[in-house]
Design a protein around this motif. Sequence first.
Motif, short mmCIF file in Angstrom:
data_model
loop_
_atom_site.label_atom_id
_atom_site.label_comp_id
_atom_site.label_asym_id
_atom_site.label_seq_id
_atom_site.Cartn_x
_atom_site.Cartn_y
_atom_site.Cartn_z
N SER A 78 0.82 -1.22 0.00
CA SER A 78 0.00 0.00 0.00
C SER A 78 0.85 1.27 0.00
O SER A 78 1.85 1.36 0.71
N GLY A 79 0.43 2.23 -0.82
CA GLY A 79 1.05 3.54 -0.83
C GLY A 79 2.42 3.62 -1.46
O GLY A 79 3.07 4.66 -1.42
N ALA A 80 2.89 2.55 -2.07
CA ALA A 80 4.21 2.57 -2.72
C ALA A 80 4.16 3.41 -3.99
O ALA A 80 3.10 3.59 -4.60
N ASN A 81 5.32 3.91 -4.38
CA ASN A 81 5.47 4.66 -5.63
C ASN A 81 6.58 4.01 -6.44
O ASN A 81 7.68 3.79 -5.91
N ILE A 82 6.29 3.72 -7.68
CA ILE A 82 7.29 3.14 -8.58
C ILE A 82 7.52 4.16 -9.69
O ILE A 82 6.59 4.50 -10.43
N LEU A 83 8.75 4.68 -9.78
CA LEU A 83 9.05 5.75 -10.71
C LEU A 83 9.19 5.25 -12.15
O LEU A 83 9.20 4.05 -12.41
N ASN A 84 9.31 6.18 -13.09
CA ASN A 84 9.34 5.90 -14.53
C ASN A 84 10.41 4.89 -14.93
O ASN A 84 11.52 4.91 -14.41
#
Length: 118
Positions: A78-84
């Motif tokens: 939950s709430g993770a961010n995976i960049l470009n």
Amino acid sequence: LIHPTAIIMNKKNVSVGYGSIISAGCVLTTDINIGDNVLVNLNTTIGHDCHIARMSSIMCGVNIAGGVQMGEGCFVGSGANILNQIKLEENVKIGAGAVVTTDVPAGKTAKGVPANWL
């Protein structure tokens, strides 16, 4: 199964595999391929040109930027961010709230800000 409140911005260029679930409040942009038996949980955003392989699970509130390639059997907390342009190989686990800034090798767990894999 796609919840009626999920937003798919370009339905012609988004494919969702057999047995996959797109939950309420999700936003999918364009050129996205989601494999079979994938869970995309509440309020997740998936950017353009992403591939999410079969048997993966994405929990609530995840942001996946453009060009992400996710291998089979991945789990994103939950709430993770995976960049470009990040590549998650098969069976990768991403901890809740992590910010993934580099590719993660098969079978590794990444957590923290920025995420480090173990």
